[in-house]
Design a protein around this motif. Structure first.
Motif, PDB file in Angstrom:
ATOM      1  N   MET A   1       0.632   5.444   0.617  1.00  0.00           N
ATOM      2  CA  MET A   1      -0.158   6.591   1.059  1.00  0.00           C
ATOM      3  C   MET A   1      -0.269   7.573  -0.112  1.00  0.00           C
ATOM      4  SD  MET A   1      -0.965   5.975   4.194  1.00  0.00           S
ATOM      5  CE  MET A   1      -1.308   7.477   5.056  1.00  0.00           C
TER       6      MET A   1
ATOM      7  N   GLU B   1      -4.981   5.201   1.232  1.00  0.00           N
ATOM      8  CA  GLU B   1      -3.959   4.299   0.706  1.00  0.00           C
ATOM      9  C   GLU B   1      -4.404   3.709  -0.613  1.00  0.00           C
ATOM     10  OE1 GLU B   1      -2.826   1.325   3.527  1.00  0.00           O
ATOM     11  OE2 GLU B   1      -1.960   2.775   4.892  1.00  0.00           O
TER      12      GLU B   1
ATOM     13  N   GLU C   1       0.832  -1.180   0.000  1.00  0.00           N
ATOM     14  CA  GLU C   1       0.000   0.000   0.000  1.00  0.00           C
ATOM     15  C   GLU C   1       0.877   1.243   0.000  1.00  0.00           C
ATOM     16  OE1 GLU C   1      -2.261  -0.735   3.531  1.00  0.00           O
ATOM     17  OE2 GLU C   1      -3.715  -1.949   2.458  1.00  0.00           O
TER      18      GLU C   1
ATOM     19  N   TYR D   1     -10.255  13.445   5.799  1.00  0.00           N
ATOM     20  CA  TYR D   1      -9.499  12.238   5.473  1.00  0.00           C
ATOM     21  C   TYR D   1      -8.414  12.034   6.520  1.00  0.00           C
ATOM     22  CZ  TYR D   1     -11.658  12.477   0.836  1.00  0.00           C
ATOM     23  OH  TYR D   1     -12.548  12.507  -0.197  1.00  0.00           O
ATOM     24  N   SER D   2      -8.379  10.861   7.139  1.00  0.00           N
ATOM     25  CA  SER D   2      -7.321  10.535   8.094  1.00  0.00           C
ATOM     26  C   SER D   2      -6.201   9.749   7.421  1.00  0.00           C
ATOM     27  CB  SER D   2      -7.872   9.680   9.243  1.00  0.00           C
ATOM     28  OG  SER D   2      -8.855  10.376   9.943  1.00  0.00           O
ATOM     29  N   ARG D   3      -6.594   8.856   6.520  1.00  0.00           N
ATOM     30  CA  ARG D   3      -5.627   8.005   5.822  1.00  0.00           C
ATOM     31  C   ARG D   3      -6.217   7.616   4.482  1.00  0.00           C
ATOM     32  NH1 ARG D   3      -5.014   2.465   5.028  1.00  0.00           N
ATOM     33  NH2 ARG D   3      -6.948   2.110   6.146  1.00  0.00           N
TER      34      ARG D   3
ATOM     35  N   GLU E   1     -14.519   3.656   7.800  1.00  0.00           N
ATOM     36  CA  GLU E   1     -13.512   3.100   6.895  1.00  0.00           C
ATOM     37  C   GLU E   1     -14.227   2.661   5.625  1.00  0.00           C
ATOM     38  OE1 GLU E   1     -11.615  -0.100   8.968  1.00  0.00           O
ATOM     39  OE2 GLU E   1     -11.028   1.186  10.639  1.00  0.00           O
TER      40      GLU E   1
ATOM     41  N   ASP F   1      -9.687   5.972   5.507  1.00  0.00           N
ATOM     42  CA  ASP F   1     -10.156   6.156   6.880  1.00  0.00           C
ATOM     43  C   ASP F   1     -10.524   7.619   7.039  1.00  0.00           C
ATOM     44  OD1 ASP F   1      -9.429   3.540   7.312  1.00  0.00           O
ATOM     45  OD2 ASP F   1      -7.739   3.994   8.622  1.00  0.00           O
TER      46      ASP F   1
END
Length: 155
Positions: free
Chosen positions: A33, A60, A31, A56-58, A81, A75
């Motif tokens: 980012m 990928e 993955e 947006y936190s994450r 999610e 996430d």
């Protein structure tokens, strides 16, 4: 001689340890980012429609499409999610024990759940090749076919 034996034994043990700890993931996927703007437009629209106040936190991107079609994993700051295909269609929406926003779950399924499980709400939905898997707030999974007809429930 003893010293030489211990040196060789130590090196052999180190080599075995190194090999046994190597990355041996079965899926061979990795993955990366990425920035939210690098998501497909459909995915960004879905998020802004159903989660307008979330950040947006994450985000990928998988190096290869997973078996369920997932290419992107997102996430959000509200603990949701979401997995998306390479085209930006959702594959999985997990509310982590929170109720999914109205409109994500197909209407026929939402009506069935409301009628048959009135004390519970939907906390997750997965698209499967055979239909949909819905997770309820009591941790019950309810399965539906591709025509959104009830199949079974699974605890």
């Amino acid at each position: 001689m003893k010293r030489r034996f211990f040196t060789i034994a130590f090196l052999a043990l180190g080599a075995i340890t190194f090999v046994s700890c190597s990355d041996d993931d079965d899926d061979n996927s990795h993955e990366t980012m990425i920035e939210a703007q690098d998501l497909p437009e459909n995915a960004r629209t879905f998020i802004s429609t159903y989660f307008p106040t979330a950040e947006y936190s994450r985000v990928e991107e998988n190096s290869a499409v997973e078996s369920d079609g997932t290419m992107y994993e997102v996430d959000l700051s509200n603990n949701f999610e979401i997995d998306f295909t390479s085209e930006g269609s959702w594959v999985d929406v997990d509310g982590n024990d929170q109720e999914l926003p109205a409109g994500i779950v197909p209407q026929k399924i939402a009506e069935y759940v409301s009628e048959n499980y009135p004390d519970f709400f939907i906390t997750g939905i997965d698209t499967e090749t055979t239909g949909y898997e819905i997770e309820l707030s009591n941790d019950l999974d309810v399965l539906f076919d591709t025509e959104e007809n009830f199949i079974s429930e699974d605890k």
